[in-house]
Write a protein that holds these residues in place. Structure first.
Motif, PDB file in Angstrom:
ATOM      1  N   LEU A 205      27.120 -21.696  46.402  1.00  0.00           N
ATOM      2  CA  LEU A 205      25.847 -22.721  47.179  1.00  0.00           C
ATOM      3  C   LEU A 205      25.140 -22.938  46.579  1.00  0.00           C
ATOM      4  CD1 LEU A 205      27.223 -21.164  51.364  1.00  0.00           C
ATOM      5  CD2 LEU A 205      28.265 -22.684  48.929  1.00  0.00           C
ATOM      6  N   ARG A 206      24.933 -24.523  46.821  1.00  0.00           N
ATOM      7  CA  ARG A 206      23.634 -24.744  46.259  1.00  0.00           C
ATOM      8  C   ARG A 206      21.958 -24.642  47.302  1.00  0.00           C
ATOM      9  NH1 ARG A 206      27.026 -29.139  46.133  1.00  0.00           N
ATOM     10  NH2 ARG A 206      27.043 -30.514  48.065  1.00  0.00           N
ATOM     11  N   GLY A 207      21.454 -24.355  46.348  1.00  0.00           N
ATOM     12  CA  GLY A 207      19.687 -24.315  47.261  1.00  0.00           C
ATOM     13  C   GLY A 207      18.859 -25.341  47.886  1.00  0.00           C
ATOM     14  N   GLU A 208      18.258 -25.116  48.851  1.00  0.00           N
ATOM     15  CA  GLU A 208      17.202 -25.591  49.445  1.00  0.00           C
ATOM     16  C   GLU A 208      16.514 -26.108  49.028  1.00  0.00           C
ATOM     17  OE1 GLU A 208      17.667 -24.672  54.098  1.00  0.00           O
ATOM     18  OE2 GLU A 208      19.769 -24.016  53.687  1.00  0.00           O
ATOM     19  N   THR A 209      16.045 -27.559  48.952  1.00  0.00           N
ATOM     20  CA  THR A 209      14.367 -27.889  48.701  1.00  0.00           C
ATOM     21  C   THR A 209      14.885 -28.025  47.147  1.00  0.00           C
ATOM     22  OG1 THR A 209      13.624 -26.547  49.443  1.00  0.00           O
ATOM     23  CG2 THR A 209      13.803 -28.007  51.352  1.00  0.00           C
ATOM     24  N   GLY A 210      15.375 -28.042  46.619  1.00  0.00           N
ATOM     25  CA  GLY A 210      15.076 -27.789  44.812  1.00  0.00           C
ATOM     26  C   GLY A 210      15.415 -26.693  44.185  1.00  0.00           C
ATOM     27  N   GLY A 211      15.835 -25.467  45.577  1.00  0.00           N
ATOM     28  CA  GLY A 211      15.602 -24.105  44.899  1.00  0.00           C
ATOM     29  C   GLY A 211      17.083 -23.697  44.201  1.00  0.00           C
ATOM     30  N   GLN A 212      17.282 -23.277  43.540  1.00  0.00           N
ATOM     31  CA  GLN A 212      18.537 -22.826  42.735  1.00  0.00           C
ATOM     32  C   GLN A 212      19.969 -22.781  43.644  1.00  0.00           C
ATOM     33  OE1 GLN A 212      17.928 -19.517  39.660  1.00  0.00           O
ATOM     34  NE2 GLN A 212      17.305 -18.098  41.228  1.00  0.00           N
ATOM     35  N   SER A 213      20.564 -22.865  42.832  1.00  0.00           N
ATOM     36  CA  SER A 213      22.210 -22.272  43.449  1.00  0.00           C
ATOM     37  C   SER A 213      21.712 -20.784  43.349  1.00  0.00           C
ATOM     38  CB  SER A 213      22.910 -23.242  43.012  1.00  0.00           C
ATOM     39  OG  SER A 213      23.495 -23.733  43.265  1.00  0.00           O
ATOM     40  N   GLY A 214      22.961 -20.362  44.362  1.00  0.00           N
ATOM     41  CA  GLY A 214      23.382 -18.801  44.704  1.00  0.00           C
ATOM     42  C   GLY A 214      24.416 -18.355  43.555  1.00  0.00           C
ATOM     43  N   ASP A 215      24.620 -17.459  43.031  1.00  0.00           N
ATOM     44  CA  ASP A 215      25.674 -16.460  42.756  1.00  0.00           C
ATOM     45  C   ASP A 215      27.006 -16.704  43.156  1.00  0.00           C
ATOM     46  OD1 ASP A 215      23.703 -16.592  40.416  1.00  0.00           O
ATOM     47  OD2 ASP A 215      23.300 -14.847  41.088  1.00  0.00           O
ATOM     48  N   LEU A 216      28.170 -16.687  41.867  1.00  0.00           N
ATOM     49  CA  LEU A 216      29.599 -16.350  42.544  1.00  0.00           C
ATOM     50  C   LEU A 216      29.938 -14.767  42.052  1.00  0.00           C
ATOM     51  CD1 LEU A 216      32.502 -17.034  43.427  1.00  0.00           C
ATOM     52  CD2 LEU A 216      32.897 -17.940  41.367  1.00  0.00           C
ATOM     53  N   TYR A 217      30.238 -14.062  42.536  1.00  0.00           N
ATOM     54  CA  TYR A 217      30.487 -12.791  42.673  1.00  0.00           C
ATOM     55  C   TYR A 217      32.358 -12.547  42.056  1.00  0.00           C
ATOM     56  CZ  TYR A 217      25.558 -11.070  42.547  1.00  0.00           C
ATOM     57  OH  TYR A 217      24.730 -11.066  41.976  1.00  0.00           O
ATOM     58  N   ILE A 218      32.971 -12.329  41.159  1.00  0.00           N
ATOM     59  CA  ILE A 218      34.785 -11.934  41.967  1.00  0.00           C
ATOM     60  C   ILE A 218      34.448 -10.339  41.887  1.00  0.00           C
ATOM     61  CG2 ILE A 218      36.456 -12.957  40.977  1.00  0.00           C
ATOM     62  CD1 ILE A 218      34.390 -15.154  40.573  1.00  0.00           C
ATOM     63  N   ARG A 219      35.250 -10.221  43.075  1.00  0.00           N
ATOM     64  CA  ARG A 219      34.855  -9.111  43.121  1.00  0.00           C
ATOM     65  C   ARG A 219      36.683  -8.635  43.346  1.00  0.00           C
ATOM     66  NH1 ARG A 219      33.813  -7.257  48.801  1.00  0.00           N
ATOM     67  NH2 ARG A 219      35.266  -8.601  49.889  1.00  0.00           N
ATOM     68  N   ILE A 220      37.373  -7.618  42.023  1.00  0.00           N
ATOM     69  CA  ILE A 220      38.103  -7.235  41.501  1.00  0.00           C
ATOM     70  C   ILE A 220      38.868  -6.501  42.416  1.00  0.00           C
ATOM     71  CG2 ILE A 220      39.286  -6.304  39.228  1.00  0.00           C
ATOM     72  CD1 ILE A 220      38.013  -9.016  39.099  1.00  0.00           C
ATOM     73  N   THR A 221      40.199  -6.647  42.005  1.00  0.00           N
ATOM     74  CA  THR A 221      41.601  -4.990  42.754  1.00  0.00           C
ATOM     75  C   THR A 221      43.079  -5.390  42.116  1.00  0.00           C
ATOM     76  OG1 THR A 221      41.221  -5.942  45.273  1.00  0.00           O
ATOM     77  CG2 THR A 221      43.181  -5.347  44.307  1.00  0.00           C
ATOM     78  N   VAL A 222      42.540  -4.314  41.162  1.00  0.00           N
ATOM     79  CA  VAL A 222      43.865  -4.143  40.051  1.00  0.00           C
ATOM     80  C   VAL A 222      45.413  -3.708  41.106  1.00  0.00           C
ATOM     81  CG1 VAL A 222      44.835  -2.927  38.285  1.00  0.00           C
ATOM     82  CG2 VAL A 222      42.142  -2.998  38.570  1.00  0.00           C
ATOM     83  N   LYS A 223      46.023  -4.317  41.042  1.00  0.00           N
ATOM     84  CA  LYS A 223      47.636  -3.696  41.093  1.00  0.00           C
ATOM     85  C   LYS A 223      48.401  -2.818  41.343  1.00  0.00           C
ATOM     86  CE  LYS A 223      48.546  -9.129  41.976  1.00  0.00           C
ATOM     87  NZ  LYS A 223      49.312 -10.506  41.664  1.00  0.00           N
ATOM     88  N   ASP A 224      48.477  -1.900  41.681  1.00  0.00           N
ATOM     89  CA  ASP A 224      49.361  -1.137  41.454  1.00  0.00           C
ATOM     90  C   ASP A 224      51.024  -1.301  40.773  1.00  0.00           C
ATOM     91  OD1 ASP A 224      47.972   0.145  43.096  1.00  0.00           O
ATOM     92  OD2 ASP A 224      49.648   0.816  44.640  1.00  0.00           O
ATOM     93  N   HIS A 225      50.752  -0.929  39.535  1.00  0.00           N
ATOM     94  CA  HIS A 225      51.697  -1.250  38.656  1.00  0.00           C
ATOM     95  C   HIS A 225      53.377  -0.347  39.296  1.00  0.00           C
ATOM     96  CE1 HIS A 225      54.389  -0.792  34.996  1.00  0.00           C
ATOM     97  NE2 HIS A 225      53.267  -1.511  34.977  1.00  0.00           N
ATOM     98  N   PRO A 226      54.177  -1.116  38.996  1.00  0.00           N
ATOM     99  CA  PRO A 226      55.635  -0.619  39.133  1.00  0.00           C
ATOM    100  C   PRO A 226      56.209   0.613  38.984  1.00  0.00           C
ATOM    101  CG  PRO A 226      55.693  -2.014  38.071  1.00  0.00           C
ATOM    102  CD  PRO A 226      54.750  -2.233  38.353  1.00  0.00           C
ATOM    103  N   VAL A 227      55.514   1.131  37.880  1.00  0.00           N
ATOM    104  CA  VAL A 227      56.082   2.560  36.887  1.00  0.00           C
ATOM    105  C   VAL A 227      54.960   3.414  37.016  1.00  0.00           C
ATOM    106  CG1 VAL A 227      57.358   3.498  35.267  1.00  0.00           C
ATOM    107  CG2 VAL A 227      58.494   1.276  36.553  1.00  0.00           C
ATOM    108  N   LEU A 228      53.812   3.050  35.871  1.00  0.00           N
ATOM    109  CA  LEU A 228      52.496   3.781  35.820  1.00  0.00           C
ATOM    110  C   LEU A 228      51.201   3.641  37.024  1.00  0.00           C
ATOM    111  CD1 LEU A 228      51.986   1.445  31.787  1.00  0.00           C
ATOM    112  CD2 LEU A 228      53.064   3.807  32.910  1.00  0.00           C
ATOM    113  N   LYS A 229      50.674   5.287  36.092  1.00  0.00           N
ATOM    114  CA  LYS A 229      50.187   5.411  37.314  1.00  0.00           C
ATOM    115  C   LYS A 229      48.388   5.406  36.668  1.00  0.00           C
ATOM    116  CE  LYS A 229      52.951   5.006  40.719  1.00  0.00           C
ATOM    117  NZ  LYS A 229      52.629   4.681  42.157  1.00  0.00           N
ATOM    118  N   ARG A 230      47.749   5.065  36.854  1.00  0.00           N
ATOM    119  CA  ARG A 230      45.697   4.790  36.720  1.00  0.00           C
ATOM    120  C   ARG A 230      45.250   5.415  37.238  1.00  0.00           C
ATOM    121  NH1 ARG A 230      41.745  -0.676  36.021  1.00  0.00           N
ATOM    122  NH2 ARG A 230      40.887   0.802  34.885  1.00  0.00           N
TER     123      ARG A 230
END
Length: 321
Positions: A205-230
């Motif tokens: 989100l944009r900062g206020e009164t000239g402040g810098q914008s915040g950051d975007l964090y991408i939170r990863i979820t790896v889907k289960d594979h139908p055959v292979l297990k990790r």
């Protein structure tokens, strides 16, 4: 002070507490530390301020949701003391306590004004006084607000095991202030696992009164594979074979992320033993090389035998097999 403590801890309630539980805890603590009951006790006064700030946030559905989403530090990047108490009706809260609101405002706002009815924080806050203003804790601040960084955002992104096997780029779309649709290309590092976060500076989100914008964090979820297990960088797959294949040896087909591979099963292979396919696992996250793939051999025992099969196995028993 409250800015250093979790609001749920301040009120002594669990994070999932109901509105009624929060209100009950607040009323008890507010009565305990009320200035009329603790004249000239600085510790009680500070505690009273702390309890009111916590309740001002947790009693407001929108503020509580943002507090739970962004955490204590992230919340305070978005909200000033004025924001926190805007709309907080102290006069209504204390009308049944038998205390006057004059003492409350005197304690909270450093002098306050006499009140005889409903009152909100906005009635006692003037940010344009010539000499500055007093915030909730009585701290004098300048006329102009300092730049404040915008809030961080979290985006949940699901990826497949195949996408984790090599560097992949995906485009995501999300809405920001005012419903603005934002599109961002995200590079998925090879070998990343569920729960890892990727930081994209300045896309929050944009900062206020000239402040810098915040950051975007991408939170990863790896889907289960139908055959292979990790398991870490290694992959596992169960492969059923016949008793005769295990005893005499054979060639079987094993699925991998790079397609089917033919693998030799040595004679006398035991059930649940593993055959290693070196380098057919996932890339090591932020490292070199790849893990392995293990084919776990499951010897299949027939549930039913016809007459001839039973006869043949009986002969094998006689041979000591």
């Amino acid at each position: 002070m409250a800015a250093k403590r979790d609001y749920y801890s301040v009120l002594g309630v669990k994070r999932g507490a109901s509105e009624e539980e929060i209100k009950k805890a607040y009323r008890r603590l507010a009565m305990q530390y009320h200035p009329d009951r603790n004249p000239d006790k600085k510790d009680a006064e500070e505690r009273f301020k702390e309890v009111n700030e916590a309740y001002a946030v947790l009693s407001d559905k929108k503020k509580r949701q943002e507090y739970d989403t962004f955490g204590h530090t992230g919340f305070h990047r978005r909200y000033t003391k004025e924001d926190i108490f805007r709309g907080f009706d102290i006069g209504e809260i204390f009308k049944d306590f038998g205390f006057g609101t004059e003492d409350i405002f005197s304690t909270l706002f450093g002098g306050g004004r006499r009140s005889s009815g409903r009152a909100g924080f906005k009635d006692y806050f003037n940010p344009y006084e010539q000499s500055g203003y007093s915030d909730f804790f009585g701290a004098t601040q300048g006329k102009y607000a300092a730049p404040r960084k915008g809030a961080d955002l979290i985006y949940d992104l699901s990826v497949t095991l195949e996408e984790v096997a090599s560097e992949t780029s995906k485009q995501i779309a999300f809405r920001k202030e005012g419903g603005e649709l934002t599109k961002v290309n995200v590079k998925i590092p090879p070998g990343i696992s569920t729960g890892k976060k990727l930081r994209i500076p300045g896309r929050g989100l944009r900062g206020e009164t000239g402040g810098q914008s915040g950051d975007l964090y991408i939170r990863i979820t790896v889907k289960d594979h139908p055959v292979l297990k990790r398991e870490g960088s290694d992959l596992y797959v169960d492969k059923e074979i016949q008793f005769t294949q295990a005893a005499l040896g054979s060639t079987i087909e094993v699925p991998t992320l790079e397609g089917v591979r033919k693998v030799k099963v040595p004679p006398g292979t035991q059930s649940h033993s593993k055959i290693r396919l070196k380098g057919y696992g996932l890339p090591h996250f932020q490292g070199k090389g790849k893990g392995d793939l293990y084919a776990r051999i499951i010897v299949k025992i027939p549930k039913k035998l016809d007459k001839r099969q039973r006869s043949l196995l009986t002969e094998l028993v006689k041979e000591g097999i």
